[in-house]
Write a protein that holds these residues in place. Structure first.
Motif, PDB file in Angstrom:
ATOM      1  N   SER A   1      38.092  41.728  36.637  1.00  0.00           N
ATOM      2  CA  SER A   1      38.456  40.654  37.563  1.00  0.00           C
ATOM      3  C   SER A   1      38.074  41.016  38.995  1.00  0.00           C
ATOM      4  CB  SER A   1      39.958  40.357  37.476  1.00  0.00           C
ATOM      5  OG  SER A   1      40.730  41.497  37.762  1.00  0.00           O
ATOM      6  N   ASN A   2      37.513  40.042  39.691  1.00  0.00           N
ATOM      7  CA  ASN A   2      37.086  40.193  41.090  1.00  0.00           C
ATOM      8  C   ASN A   2      35.972  41.216  41.289  1.00  0.00           C
ATOM      9  OD1 ASN A   2      39.097  38.362  42.464  1.00  0.00           O
ATOM     10  ND2 ASN A   2      40.504  39.764  41.441  1.00  0.00           N
TER      11      ASN A   2
ATOM     12  N   ARG B   1      37.836  37.119  35.289  1.00  0.00           N
ATOM     13  CA  ARG B   1      38.304  36.120  36.246  1.00  0.00           C
ATOM     14  C   ARG B   1      37.795  36.430  37.653  1.00  0.00           C
ATOM     15  NH1 ARG B   1      44.533  36.501  35.779  1.00  0.00           N
ATOM     16  NH2 ARG B   1      43.917  38.666  35.342  1.00  0.00           N
ATOM     17  N   ASN B   2      37.287  35.373  38.302  1.00  0.00           N
ATOM     18  CA  ASN B   2      36.818  35.465  39.691  1.00  0.00           C
ATOM     19  C   ASN B   2      35.711  36.508  39.876  1.00  0.00           C
ATOM     20  OD1 ASN B   2      38.854  33.558  40.614  1.00  0.00           O
ATOM     21  ND2 ASN B   2      40.322  35.236  40.322  1.00  0.00           N
TER      22      ASN B   2
ATOM     23  N   GLY C   1      37.213  30.965  37.132  1.00  0.00           N
ATOM     24  CA  GLY C   1      36.882  31.255  38.523  1.00  0.00           C
ATOM     25  C   GLY C   1      35.629  32.078  38.716  1.00  0.00           C
TER      26      GLY C   1
ATOM     27  N   ASP D   1      31.701  33.056  39.075  1.00  0.00           N
ATOM     28  CA  ASP D   1      30.514  32.401  39.618  1.00  0.00           C
ATOM     29  C   ASP D   1      29.364  32.664  38.657  1.00  0.00           C
ATOM     30  OD1 ASP D   1      28.357  31.427  41.035  1.00  0.00           O
ATOM     31  OD2 ASP D   1      29.054  32.219  42.969  1.00  0.00           O
TER      32      ASP D   1
END
Length: 201
Positions: free
Chosen positions: A147-148, A167-168, A188, A190
């Motif tokens: 994530s991130n 996620r993200n 989320g 991209d």
């Protein structure tokens, strides 16, 4: 095997192969471009150590602490990290081919351009990690937390991402061709320019 209780001074470009650094405090030392092959670093503290360009093949890393260490351009191919904490380390352009990184903490680490071909990152914590241009092809990222993370232009061909948390995540222009995306969380994320085909088992 050479044994040390503590170290100081200029240790750049030294041959320290086969040394025993277990339980030794090595924080803030400069070991750049040194030969550390077959060294025992179990339970050692390497916080903020400079290991740029070092040969770290065949080392023992059981419960070693690498937080904020510089491991850029090092050779860590095939190394077993044994749940090592690599949070915020610099692993830019590092050779991690076939490395065993099961349950390793790489939170906030810089893996820009790193070669992780065939590496086992099962259940690894890669939250907020920089993996731009990294090669993760044929690696195992099942149940890992990405994530991130930034995976822009990363190579994830034939990677096992089963039940991974993405996620993200920035996956712009990443290549996920042949990747296993069963149970992946992409909320989320991209995906602009991302290449992938869906493989679910």
């Amino acid at each position: 095997m050479l044994q040390f209780d503590n170290l100081s001074g200029d240790l750049r470009k030294k041959n320290l192969s086969n040394a025993d650094f277990s339980y030794v405090d090595l924080r803030n030392l400069d070991l750049s471009y040194s030969n550390l092959r077959n060294v025992d670093l179990s339970n050692a503290t390497l916080t903020n150590v400079n290991l740029t360009g070092a040969d770290l093949r065949d080392i023992n890393l059981f419960e070693t602490h690498f937080i904020y260490a510089d491991l850029s351009y090092t050779n860590l191919s095939g190394v077993d990290f044994n749940e090592t904490d690599l949070s915020y380390t610099n692993l830019r352009n590092t050779n991690l081919i076939d490395a065993k990184l099961i349950s390793v903490v790489l939170r906030g680490a810089n893996l820009y351009g790193a070669n992780l071909y065939g590496a086992d990152l099962t259940q690894a914590n890669l939250t907020g990690t920089n993996l731009i241009n990294a090669n993760l092809s044929n690696s195992n990222l099942s149940n890992s937390n990405l994530s991130n993370a930034n995976l822009m232009s990363a190579n994830l061909k034939n990677t096992n991402l089963k039940n991974a948390d993405l996620r993200n995540t920035d996956l712009r222009d990443a290549d996920l061709t042949g990747a296993n995306l069963t149970g992946v969380n992409l909320v989320g994320a991209d995906l602009v320019g991302t290449k992938f085909d869906i493989i679910i088992d």
